[in-house]
Design an enzyme around this catalytic site. Structure first.
Site, PDB file in Angstrom:
ATOM      1  N   SER A  94      51.247  54.098  34.760  1.00  0.00           N
ATOM      2  CA  SER A  94      50.509  53.731  36.638  1.00  0.00           C
ATOM      3  C   SER A  94      51.327  53.638  37.620  1.00  0.00           C
ATOM      4  CB  SER A  94      49.831  52.403  36.080  1.00  0.00           C
ATOM      5  OG  SER A  94      48.827  52.479  35.317  1.00  0.00           O
ATOM      6  N   THR A 247      42.366  46.081  42.334  1.00  0.00           N
ATOM      7  CA  THR A 247      43.487  47.505  41.459  1.00  0.00           C
ATOM      8  C   THR A 247      42.071  48.212  41.255  1.00  0.00           C
ATOM      9  OG1 THR A 247      43.921  48.496  39.553  1.00  0.00           O
ATOM     10  CG2 THR A 247      42.785  46.261  39.256  1.00  0.00           C
TER      11      THR A 247
HETATM   12  N1  ASP Z   1      44.150  52.030  43.091  1.00  0.00           N
HETATM   13  C1  ASP Z   1      45.043  52.692  42.475  1.00  0.00           C
HETATM   14  C2  ASP Z   1      44.321  53.796  43.269  1.00  0.00           C
HETATM   15  O1  ASP Z   1      43.509  54.024  43.918  1.00  0.00           O
HETATM   16  C3  ASP Z   1      44.133  52.912  41.351  1.00  0.00           C
HETATM   17  C4  ASP Z   1      44.875  52.093  40.064  1.00  0.00           C
HETATM   18  O2  ASP Z   1      44.309  50.675  41.045  1.00  0.00           O
HETATM   19  O3  ASP Z   1      45.403  51.629  39.177  1.00  0.00           O
HETATM   20  O4  ASP Z   1      45.001  54.082  43.371  1.00  0.00           O
END
Ligand code: ASP
Length: 334
Positions: A94, A247
């Site tokens: 990620s 997140t």
């Molecule tokens: N917040 C991030 C995004 O929308 C994704 C994540 O938190 O994993 O890109």
């Protein structure tokens, strides 16, 4: 399933939240928050002193940050060193190298960093550079700007000595190709796998800094940028008050200026826990929340921390080993 009683519970819980900003007493939100606390909301009070806290399960990242603080280093250096660990880890799918690509097979990175003086730097839609966070820091320190994007961010990175690399690992490519076989192209915000690292640190001087870095939503539309590189959305630090990061589905965090909101709520007297709860509840109030996830993590100037998410599953790591599962709005409604 959310039954009617539960729906009403959350409706009544969040129904009065907007009024709070118009002068209603703090006890009103305290009541809302204590209701949630009955559902075993997690709040921690670490001793004041160096603090490192990050989203998800990141003991190695925290250890790298802690090592900087243990040597008397700045919180800014600590958060940069910390989040560089998952950025370089091909098994972390990620963030950075090894991150899942967009729908067209390109790994594109978003990151931002903020220091105790309110300086900030950010890169969005950055390709081919492993350490997006360090490029964000270079934007902060070496340009008159806060944010560089895409081709411009990449060219700037090269000019600063960053190396061009292929960030798409065999594993991520294989998964993406599998996904292509069955995926229906839906150009909407999705809830496919995502686990950004947001990290907050307080150094021995009591200064707070934060960093946030991600490859964003897996299989996002090409060009999509999430909350993570946006100051006030994915990350916000105010050295007088505290810091927060987010997140989850970035579109929801951006629409509510999530991290800025959490810090402002702490400024108004909320604990980090209460502030995270209220920010998440505001999102739920605006829409059906069955399929959406957002998690907030916050720390205040006293070193107290809190976290809250919409769905179960969000966790954070305090110091090096303590991974804590976060209480979520969905469990509360069961
Ligand atoms: N917040 C991030 C995004 O929308 C994704 C994540 O938190 O994993 O890109």
């Amino acid at each position: 399933m959310v039954n009617r009683r539960h729906f009403l519970t959350i409706s009544s819980l969040v129904g009065f939240l907007p009024s709070l900003s118009f002068g209603h007493s703090r006890s009103t939100i305290a009541n809302a928050s204590s209701s949630l606390k009955d559902a075993e909301t997690v709040a921690g009070v670490p001793p004041i002193g160096p603090v490192v806290i990050s989203t998800w399960k990141q003991p190695k990242a925290n250890a790298a940050a802690q090592a900087v603080l243990d040597q008397g280093g700045r919180a800014l250096d600590a958060v940069e060193a910390g989040v560089r660990i998952p950025e370089a880890d091909p098994d972390d799918m990620s963030v950075g190298y090894g991150g899942r690509p967009d729908r067209d097979g390109h790994v594109t990175l978003d990151a931002c960093i903020m220091d105790e003086k309110g300086n900030a730097g950010s890169v969005t839609f950055l390709e081919h550079i492993m350490h997006a966070i360090s490029v964000a820091r270079a934007v902060m320190e070496k340009t008159p700007h806060v944010m560089l994007s895409g081709e411009g961010a990449f060219t700037f990175a090269l000019s600063q000595g960053f190396k061009k690399e292929n960030l798409l690992t065999k594993k991520a490519e294989k998964e993406w190709r599998e996904w292509l076989k069955t995926a229906k192209y839906k150009p909407i915000a999705n809830i496919e796998r995502h686990d950004t690292i947001g990290m907050l640190a307080i150094d021995g001087q009591g200064n707070i800094s934060g960093a946030c870095t991600t490859s964003g939503l897996a299989y996002k539309m090409r060009g999509r940028v999430g909350d993570s590189p946006i100051i006030g959305a994915g990350l916000f630090v105010d050295n007088e008050i505290g810091g927060a990061c987010a997140t989850g589905l970035g579109e929801l965090v951006m629409r509510t200026c999530g991290s800025f909101l959490v810090v402002e709520l702490m400024r108004q007297g909320r604990t980090p826990q209460q502030a995270c709860e209220e920010a998440a509840l505001r999102i739920i109030k605006k829409q059906e929340f069955k399929d959406i996830q957002v998690g907030f993590l916050a720390v205040n100037k006293q070193g107290e921390h809190g976290a809250f998410s919409i769905q179960p599953g969000f966790s954070y790591t305090l110091s090096q080993n303590k991974q804590t599962q976060v209480t979520d709005a969905r469990s509360y409604l069961k």
